[in-house]
Design a protein around this motif. Sequence first.
Motif, PDB file in Angstrom:
ATOM      1  N   ALA A 115      -9.488  -2.512   1.100  1.00 42.07           N
ATOM      2  CA  ALA A 115      -8.708  -2.115  -0.699  1.00 42.07           C
ATOM      3  C   ALA A 115      -8.051  -3.161  -0.810  1.00 42.07           C
ATOM      4  N   PHE A 116      -6.738  -4.207  -0.251  1.00 41.34           N
ATOM      5  CA  PHE A 116      -6.380  -4.884  -0.982  1.00 41.34           C
ATOM      6  C   PHE A 116      -7.493  -5.899  -0.627  1.00 41.34           C
ATOM      7  N   THR A 144       1.005  -1.460  -0.418  1.00 44.61           N
ATOM      8  CA  THR A 144       0.156   0.270  -0.291  1.00 44.61           C
ATOM      9  C   THR A 144       0.483   1.461  -0.058  1.00 44.61           C
ATOM     10  N   GLU A 145       0.802   2.092  -1.647  1.00 45.28           N
ATOM     11  CA  GLU A 145       1.713   3.120  -1.256  1.00 45.28           C
ATOM     12  C   GLU A 145       1.088   3.762  -0.081  1.00 45.28           C
ATOM     13  N   GLY A 146       2.181   5.115   0.695  1.00 44.99           N
ATOM     14  CA  GLY A 146       1.933   5.671   1.618  1.00 44.99           C
ATOM     15  C   GLY A 146       1.905   5.221   3.164  1.00 44.99           C
ATOM     16  N   LEU A 147       1.929   3.717   3.304  1.00 40.94           N
ATOM     17  CA  LEU A 147       2.471   3.046   4.756  1.00 40.94           C
ATOM     18  C   LEU A 147       3.750   2.566   4.438  1.00 40.94           C
ATOM     19  N   ASN A 148       4.494   2.979   5.370  1.00 43.14           N
ATOM     20  CA  ASN A 148       5.920   2.390   6.224  1.00 43.14           C
ATOM     21  C   ASN A 148       5.629   0.957   7.109  1.00 43.14           C
ATOM     22  N   SER A 149       4.469   0.905   7.888  1.00 41.07           N
ATOM     23  CA  SER A 149       4.573  -0.435   9.058  1.00 41.07           C
ATOM     24  C   SER A 149       3.142  -1.010   9.134  1.00 41.07           C
ATOM     25  N   ALA A 150       3.635  -2.016   9.691  1.00 45.28           N
ATOM     26  CA  ALA A 150       2.499  -3.229   9.777  1.00 45.28           C
ATOM     27  C   ALA A 150       1.140  -1.925  10.844  1.00 45.28           C
ATOM     28  N   ASP A 151       1.731  -1.456  12.050  1.00 48.02           N
ATOM     29  CA  ASP A 151       0.854  -0.647  12.843  1.00 48.02           C
ATOM     30  C   ASP A 151       0.237   0.295  11.908  1.00 48.02           C
ATOM     31  N   GLU A 152       0.177   1.140  11.169  1.00 42.34           N
ATOM     32  CA  GLU A 152      -0.479   2.073  10.187  1.00 42.34           C
ATOM     33  C   GLU A 152      -1.272   1.299   9.182  1.00 42.34           C
ATOM     34  N   VAL A 153      -1.794  -0.160   9.500  1.00 40.89           N
ATOM     35  CA  VAL A 153      -2.950  -0.842   8.535  1.00 40.89           C
ATOM     36  C   VAL A 153      -3.982  -0.665   9.267  1.00 40.89           C
ATOM     37  N   THR A 154      -5.320   0.136   8.571  1.00 41.72           N
ATOM     38  CA  THR A 154      -6.368  -0.127   9.190  1.00 41.72           C
ATOM     39  C   THR A 154      -7.598  -1.065   8.179  1.00 41.72           C
ATOM     40  N   MET A 155      -8.934  -0.984   8.510  1.00 40.68           N
ATOM     41  CA  MET A 155      -9.519  -2.162   8.027  1.00 40.68           C
ATOM     42  C   MET A 155      -9.641  -1.411   6.438  1.00 40.68           C
ATOM     43  N   VAL A 176      -6.920  -7.787  -6.120  1.00 41.78           N
ATOM     44  CA  VAL A 176      -6.878  -8.799  -6.715  1.00 41.78           C
ATOM     45  C   VAL A 176      -7.351  -9.965  -7.067  1.00 41.78           C
ATOM     46  N   PRO A 177      -8.208 -10.105  -8.669  1.00 44.68           N
ATOM     47  CA  PRO A 177      -9.784 -10.960  -9.345  1.00 44.68           C
ATOM     48  C   PRO A 177      -8.711 -12.376  -8.870  1.00 44.68           C
ATOM     49  N   ASN A 178      -9.552 -12.837  -8.539  1.00 43.22           N
ATOM     50  CA  ASN A 178      -9.648 -14.436  -8.078  1.00 43.22           C
ATOM     51  C   ASN A 178      -9.031 -14.410  -6.540  1.00 43.22           C
ATOM     52  N   GLN A 179      -8.803 -13.437  -6.047  1.00 41.58           N
ATOM     53  CA  GLN A 179      -8.910 -13.844  -4.684  1.00 41.58           C
ATOM     54  C   GLN A 179      -9.412 -14.298  -3.616  1.00 41.58           C
ATOM     55  N   LYS A 180      -9.989 -14.442  -2.483  1.00 46.90           N
ATOM     56  CA  LYS A 180     -10.811 -14.954  -1.241  1.00 46.90           C
ATOM     57  C   LYS A 180     -10.244 -14.203  -0.645  1.00 46.90           C
ATOM     58  N   ILE A 181     -10.773 -13.222   0.549  1.00 42.56           N
ATOM     59  CA  ILE A 181      -9.859 -13.412   1.767  1.00 42.56           C
ATOM     60  C   ILE A 181     -11.283 -12.937   3.010  1.00 42.56           C
ATOM     61  N   GLU A 182     -10.962 -14.144   3.711  1.00 45.32           N
ATOM     62  CA  GLU A 182     -11.768 -14.438   5.025  1.00 45.32           C
ATOM     63  C   GLU A 182     -11.574 -13.725   6.583  1.00 45.32           C
ATOM     64  N   LEU A 183     -11.546 -12.888   6.649  1.00 45.02           N
ATOM     65  CA  LEU A 183     -11.267 -12.097   8.208  1.00 45.02           C
ATOM     66  C   LEU A 183     -11.915 -13.567   9.256  1.00 45.02           C
ATOM     67  N   GLN A 184     -10.679 -13.540  10.195  1.00 47.86           N
ATOM     68  CA  GLN A 184     -11.184 -14.766  11.706  1.00 47.86           C
ATOM     69  C   GLN A 184     -11.771 -13.868  12.627  1.00 47.86           C
ATOM     70  N   ASP A 185     -11.896 -14.680  13.458  1.00 51.26           N
ATOM     71  CA  ASP A 185     -12.457 -13.548  15.126  1.00 51.26           C
ATOM     72  C   ASP A 185     -10.753 -13.941  14.983  1.00 51.26           C
ATOM     73  N   ASP A 186      -9.860 -14.404  15.180  1.00 49.85           N
ATOM     74  CA  ASP A 186      -8.881 -14.008  16.172  1.00 49.85           C
ATOM     75  C   ASP A 186      -7.507 -12.797  15.366  1.00 49.85           C
ATOM     76  N   MET A 187      -8.449 -12.535  13.832  1.00 50.06           N
ATOM     77  CA  MET A 187      -7.736 -11.442  13.259  1.00 50.06           C
ATOM     78  C   MET A 187      -6.102 -11.907  12.153  1.00 50.06           C
TER      79      MET A 187
END
Length: 193
Positions: free
Chosen positions: A76-77, A60-71, A81-92
């Motif tokens: 957006a991520f 992600t352009e403009g981010l410098n660390s994992a601490d800056e990642v928001t929901m 990408v086409p053909n990808q599925k991402i499911e957020l789990q209870d433990d994050m």
Amino acid sequence: MPARPGRKAASNGSQTTLCDGQVVWRFLSDDTRSLFRDHQLRISRNISEPHWKEYVAFETEGLNSADEVTMEHFEAFRHRVPNQKIELQDDMSIFYSLDAPGARKSLVSKQWAFANSIMGPSYNYEKPLITFDNDQAISDEILEEIRVVTEAVTKEVQWQDGDVVMIDNTRVMHGRREITDTNRELFIGLGYL
């Protein structure tokens, strides 16, 4: 030409492995080639919160660390990408699944190539489950055929200071032998056609 300062090869180990997928394709059986022409691969695994946040920050352009990642960054991520599925789990953690070709025509040579990571190890993440896109398992016989052929045609780059290698990811599978000399400087650049 002398090596530039700061570009130092390992004194031992760390060889890059190269396996030409076009050569592999020619040596695979007709039945195996048909399977890989007719089906994509489905790669799925669980990824812990620190690992996926690190990756999203890197991508992600403009981010410098994992601490800056928001929901919002995650969403957006998730849809990028086409053909990808991402499911957020209870433990994050996330459950990640991607359908991608196991064989394709190289973007450069336009020839069929067996180019994927079926045989690759997984050092930083949980080992993925790899099936065909219809959830059919890849048989032990096919995996053994692939192992024998890829081992027979894999070459190693014995790095020297200042060396540069360019790899067509749509044709050449690549990896690294055990890193035994960590006093090395390696630079990686990615590009897209």
